[in-house]
Design an enzyme around this catalytic site. Structure first.
Site, PDB file in Angstrom:
ATOM      1  N   SER B  47      -5.848  -6.400  -4.165  1.00 54.95           N
ATOM      2  CA  SER B  47      -7.289  -6.696  -3.908  1.00 54.95           C
ATOM      3  C   SER B  47      -8.072  -5.715  -4.661  1.00 54.95           C
ATOM      4  O   SER B  47      -9.284  -5.701  -4.631  1.00 54.95           O
ATOM      5  CB  SER B  47      -7.481  -6.877  -2.479  1.00 54.95           C
ATOM      6  OG  SER B  47      -6.758  -7.408  -1.941  1.00 54.95           O
ATOM      7  N   HIS B  51      -8.278   2.168  -0.192  1.00 56.44           N
ATOM      8  CA  HIS B  51      -8.154   2.187   1.056  1.00 56.44           C
ATOM      9  C   HIS B  51      -8.253   3.776   1.845  1.00 56.44           C
ATOM     10  O   HIS B  51      -8.146   4.721   1.285  1.00 56.44           O
ATOM     11  CB  HIS B  51      -6.752   1.669   1.568  1.00 56.44           C
ATOM     12  CG  HIS B  51      -6.593   0.541   1.463  1.00 56.44           C
ATOM     13  ND1 HIS B  51      -7.285  -0.457   2.315  1.00 56.44           N
ATOM     14  CD2 HIS B  51      -5.920  -0.592   0.570  1.00 56.44           C
ATOM     15  CE1 HIS B  51      -6.983  -1.862   2.046  1.00 56.44           C
ATOM     16  NE2 HIS B  51      -6.136  -1.880   1.080  1.00 56.44           N
ATOM     17  N   GLU B 344       3.970  -1.077  -1.148  1.00 54.19           N
ATOM     18  CA  GLU B 344       3.283  -1.999  -1.074  1.00 54.19           C
ATOM     19  C   GLU B 344       1.847  -1.312  -0.484  1.00 54.19           C
ATOM     20  O   GLU B 344       1.523  -0.234  -0.700  1.00 54.19           O
ATOM     21  CB  GLU B 344       3.818  -3.030  -0.034  1.00 54.19           C
ATOM     22  CG  GLU B 344       4.036  -2.416   1.576  1.00 54.19           C
ATOM     23  CD  GLU B 344       4.283  -3.523   2.590  1.00 54.19           C
ATOM     24  OE1 GLU B 344       3.593  -4.636   2.592  1.00 54.19           O
ATOM     25  OE2 GLU B 344       4.861  -3.429   3.595  1.00 54.19           O
ATOM     26  N   CYS B 409     -19.385 -14.869 -21.417  1.00 56.54           N
ATOM     27  CA  CYS B 409     -19.269 -14.764 -20.042  1.00 56.54           C
ATOM     28  C   CYS B 409     -19.463 -13.441 -19.390  1.00 56.54           C
ATOM     29  O   CYS B 409     -20.395 -13.161 -18.424  1.00 56.54           O
ATOM     30  CB  CYS B 409     -18.289 -15.420 -19.202  1.00 56.54           C
ATOM     31  SG  CYS B 409     -17.803 -17.178 -19.592  1.00 56.54           S
TER      32      CYS B 409
END
Lengths: 417, 488, 122
Positions: B47, B51, B344, B409
């Protein structure tokens, strides 16, 4: 900053931009400037090396490069200016354009602007095809460019998803270049492209056309290894148990085109959710005064012939606007796509006269009746021997002052005969 | 046979940040990466979130390194130049029951040392995020976003200019401990090192198994994502997380703005057998859209422009609840082998702190002498559309490639493509370009720019069209010429 | 000898399947046609199928690597791949003008291959 003052600025030097620029010049604009981001003029046409262009417009069949060269020569003779390798960064409501190329930054003040940005191809993710993400997946137009312009072969064993004309023509092109075209897969029960192309691009070379099928899985962690195709039901959902894996190294996607309107969105030009292009009136003027739209950024056309005719229309009115001869009218009638009609252009009419309507039907029909109603009043009726979603219908209809002044929308509908 | 002080296996965010820490010292360091570029695995496909440290149990390594890493990110962004936006996140509660859970998360966060946590009610959320529907939310201001590849590339390229050797497309095939050295067999020859850092991510067990019997298992857990068109970037300004599901030890499907201005949906969580199986599935695509719709009722249907998936490297099976702490340790059986296992989420945030820790571990056996000519290169890419008119004009005058836009773009110029292809790691695939300058990442997915990038690769970098790859070494783009130039 | 064939009409999108019977030079539509244009198309397609051919030729020293070309008139269908082979082996030096003949009497068909694009020399 390089400052330019001109009459009509055209964004895009594809067939629409060229036709609009020529028409603006022919209708009295002195300084016409066409801006294009590519290094060449003609847009997509130079890579469309097959013939069939110009049949309706000129009565003769030209190849894409011939058609574009004819327009480019004509434009150059007329003294139209071009800025190639130039990207428009910003469009402003006061008809100012900010553009960039390797000479610097440009501020272009125009008296009117024609949008002719064309369209882009739908990608794998527009239709959400699951699976791995290997190399070897190209849109059909990108593959066509590599093969025909850059002398680069994209693959050897090819499956094509989508049976629009681009997909069919690329299938034949690949066959000519020695590739194995393992099949063209079409989710609809009928081919998207012209019958001529189905016969001359697929049938001639025994390329299978899988109707009512779609690609349901893509396999390959590096280069593409295979695709799985499955039959679909009437709701386009895959039917379980009909999966068939086809080993291939290349998947070409011919999934349809999306009008390019990033610039239009910058200044809140109203867009039609059905066409994907700007809402326009009978002069192809958008909802921002002095800005006109034509070509595939207005609606995705079937043939360049009809596209050019429309673009000339836009160019003519852009020239009139630039010379201050435009009639501003606050009174207009909305044109609505009614039963069985996917869309209609123009979406509004503010001036009486003979109006050219472009429309598409929702579903294929072998005989139908087209109606235009203003309330209960039947403005127009025409019998059609056939009507297919892939064939744009053009009609010319006389729209009177009374119709425009009435409170009713103009509704275009199709009835089965 | 070249002898290195330290060999690192894996150039993900962990391996790259360790390489950078080590490059500050006078050491010979080599990094083996099996991909064609750094950040080719789990580090790339997540993502991209910085954090805060609210989600890991008190006194876990995950909590510790996350909170430490979080504090390091801002100064790192300033010096190395990767983009960072501290946009904050809401963990939303849909009802009173979930409100209790977010209160509990707040407590854990506070114990972990996460500052400024706040429970807000629906009205407060609406003023900041009018499109979100919920009952209450936990506001986490110290959460932010980065681009995970830009972050990793910043470490790796800075390590490379300070003489760390990155060997791309290099597979470690066998390892032996001989005397006090490791002998490392690869497809590109045999190497030696004093210290071996195992930052191989999903392959960490395989690396250990060459030297000793591993005492752990890896459970790959796939997370799928969808990427939305920039056109919908107004849907939200901060990250929106649900309360984490009870099982699997994951955070649940969230909606996250990206540095580039897109919005991400995901990730799903699905245990799989094959750690290379990064497919996107129809089932999960549907699920992601459905769950996003529950958070944002006005969620647009045709907004998806791309999809990807990443594989979490989990040390705990679903039966064990899916949660296990990181293992950052020197092997007891094989001294000199430093293992980084089960890194992770929140591994991206934790990476710089983990790198510091690994440096401390290595400095016990190797003498660290600061490199006198250590160099820092700010990799920031400023896009032409973000510059003032004067800056644009000046840049074009100096180098006219800045005036030629090749990716419509994202408004990427030839100058940026050149810079990307000139990277110090010599990664020259289409993806290497995309991840360095965003060309091909937009809504047309390379439809317009691919031809230009290929032209530049061929004309300016002399790359043969048959050797051009999308990403890995066998992901070839082309099959030769349609008309071969014969020598006559 | 009689031969029966089904021909898909390409005149309009209805795409009639026209069944025809061939006997030497005698031609007869047995079923399927909805209009006169369709019959004419079926006759030509059954007796002497021809196709316009477009492809490209390698260019030497041009501003583009390939020159797009077309056949000066439709080519008998059974000769298409012979013609393509010659096109594939051909090579032309820039500059090239649109309309210029690139290959004369290609594959002994008495048909020429002509340039559909102008190419500058670099």
């Amino acid at each position: 900053m390089i400052n330019l003052d001109i009459d009509v600025a055209v964004i895009g030097a594809g067939p629409a931009g060229l036709a609009a620029a020529i028409s603006a010049r022919e209708n009295g604009s002195k300084d016409v400037l066409v801006i294009d981001r590519n290094s060449w003029l003609g847009g997509i046409l130079p890579q469309c090396i097959h013939d069939g262009f110009g049949v309706e417009e000129l009565g003769t069949s030209l190849t894409g490069p011939e058609y574009s060269e004819m327009y480019i020569e004509n434009a150059q003779k007329l003294g139209i200016d071009f800025l190639a390798k130039t990207m428009v960064l910003e469009l402003k409501k006061n008809l100012e354009i900010i553009a960039i190329n390797n000479k610097g930054l440009y501020k272009i003040n125009a008296k009117s602007i024609v949008l002719a940005m064309g369209c882009r191809e739908k990608t794998r993710w527009n239709v959400m095809i699951p699976g791995d993400r290997p190399s070897g997946i190209y849109t059909a137009g990108v593959a066509q460019g590599f093969i025909n312009l850059y002398n680069i072969m994209v693959g050897k064993n090819v499956v094509i998803l989508g049976s629009g004309d681009v997909g069919l023509i690329v299938a034949r092109r690949l066959k000519f270049e020695g590739a194995n075209v393992l099949g063209v897969v079409e989710i609809l029960p009928y081919a998207g492209g012209l019958p001529r192309n189905v016969v001359q691009c697929l049938d001639d070379y025994d390329i299978p056309l899988y109707l009512n099928h779609t690609v349901t899985y893509i396999k390959g962690r590096e280069r593409l290894e295979s695709v799985t195709i499955s039959q679909v039901d009437e709701n386009k959902n895959p039917v379980s148990g009909t999966d068939k894996e086809i080993k291939c190294d290349t998947l070409l996607l011919s999934l349809g085109l999306i009008p390019e309107n990033e610039l239009s969105k910058q200044i809140d030009i109203e867009l039609d959710g059905l066409t994907g292009g700007p809402v326009v009136n009978q002069s192809f003027e958008t909802t921002v005064s002095g800005i006109f739209a034509c070509g595939n950024c207005l609606q995705v056309y079937d043939t360049v012939d009809i596209l050019s005719i429309g673009a000339k229309h836009a160019g003519k009115y852009a020239a009139k606007y630039a010379s201050g001869k435009n009639m501003i009218s606050n009174c207009f009638v909305n044109v609505i796509a009614g039963k069985e009609v996917r869309y209609v252009i123009p979406q509004m009419i503010s001036k009486p006269g003979k109006i050219l309507f472009n429309l598409r039907v929702e579903n294929p029909k072998n005989s139908a009746v087209l109606y235009i109603f203003s309330g209960d009043y039947e403005v127009f009726k025409k019998k059609l021997p056939w009507a297919y979603p892939s064939n744009m219908i053009e009609i010319e209809v006389n729209i009177t002052e009374d119709i425009i002044k009435s409170d009713n929308d103009l509704e275009v509908t199709i009835d089965d005969r | 046979m070249k002898n290195f002080h330290v060999a690192i296996v894996g150039a993900g965010v962990i391996g790259s940040s360790i390489a950078w820490e080590l490059s500050k010292n006078d050491l010979d360091v080599v990094v083996f990466e099996k991909g064609s570029d750094v950040c080719s695995g789990t580090s790339k496909a997540n993502s991209g979130v910085v954090h805060s440290g609210i989600n890991s149990p008190v006194s876990s390594l995950k909590a510790r390194f996350c909170v430490e890493g979080n504090k390091m990110i801002k100064p790192l962004s300033d010096s190395l130049g990767f983009s960072l936006k501290m946009i904050g996140k809401f963990v939303i509660a849909k009802n009173e029951y979930e409100a209790k859970i977010i209160n509990n998360i707040k407590k854990i966060g506070q114990e972990n040392g996460v500052p400024d946590l706040e429970i807000v009610d629906e009205n407060e959320i609406k003023t900041k995020e009018p499109n979100i529907s919920c009952y209450q939310a936990l506001w986490v201001p110290t959460a932010g976003i980065i681009s995970p590849y830009e972050f990793t590339i910043a470490f790796a390229e800075n390590a490379a200019i300070n003489n760390v050797n990155f060997l791309l497309n290099t597979n470690v095939k066998d390892l032996k401990k001989k005397d006090n050295n490791f002998e490392i067999k690869t497809n590109r020859g045999v190497f030696q090192s004093n210290i071996l850092v195992n930052a191989a991510g999903l392959n960490c067990r395989e690396i250990v198994s060459y030297l000793e019997e591993p005492d752990f298992n890896i459970y790959p857990c796939r997370g799928e994502y969808l990427v939305l068109d920039k056109e919908y970037s107004d849907l939200l300004t901060s990250m929106i997380y649900p309360v984490p599901p009870k099982e699997l030890g994951v955070l649940g499907v969230h909606i996250t703005p990206t540095i580039e201005g897109n919005i991400l949906l995901g990730p799903s969580a699905e245990y799989i057998n094959d750690s290379e199986d990064k497919r996107s599935t129809k089932k999960m695509m549907k699920t992601l859209l459905k769950e996003a719709n529950e958070i944002i009722p006005i969620f647009p249907k045709k907004a998806v422009i791309s999809a990807y998936s990443g594989i979490r490297c989990k040390l705990a099976s679903p039966n064990e609840g899916g949660w296990a702490d990181y293992r950052i340790e020197e092997s007891k059986k094989t001294p000199g082998l430093i293992n980084l296992l089960g890194i992770e989420s929140p591994g991206l945030t934790a990476a710089p702190a983990i790198a510091k820790e690994v440096l401390r571990m290595i400095s016990k056996s190797l003498k660290m002498r600061p490199k006198l000519n250590f160099e820092t290169r700010n990799i920031r890419n400023i896009n032409i559309s973000e510059m003032s008119s004067k800056k644009k004009s000046d840049l074009i005058k100096k180098e006219n490639r800045w005036g030629r836009i090749v990716c419509r773009c994202e408004n990427i110029t030839e100058a940026e493509i050149h810079k990307a292809l000139n990277n110090p790691l010599k990664a020259q695939t289409l993806s290497a370009v995309k991840y360095r300058c965003r060309a091909g990442m937009g809504r047309c997915q390379g439809g317009f720019c691919t031809q230009h990038i290929v032209r530049i690769m061929e004309e300016d970098f002399n790359i043969n069209i048959n050797e051009m790859n999308l990403k890995s070494a066998n992901s070839k783009l082309f099959y030769g010429r349609t008309r071969e130039k014969k020598n006559d | 000898m009689t031969d029966e064939k089904e021909i898909t009409c390409i005149i309009c999108p209805i795409s009639c399947k026209i069944s025809v019977k061939l006997d030497g030079k005698n031609f007869e539509v047995t079923s399927g046609s909805k209009c006169i244009k369709g019959v004419e198309y079926a006759r030509a397609e059954a007796l002497d199928p021809k196709r316009m051919l477009t492809s490209s030729v390698l260019v030497n020293k041009g501003d583009w690597p390939l020159l797009s070309v077309k056949s000066s008139e439709p080519i008998p269908k059974n000769k298409l791949f012979h013609v393509l082979k010659e096109i594939k082996d051909a090579k032309i030096d820039a500059p090239v003008k649109l309309g210029q003949t690139v290959i004369k009497n290609v594959a002994n068909t008495k048909i020429n291959i002509i340039a559909t694009k102008s190419i500058k020399r670099i």
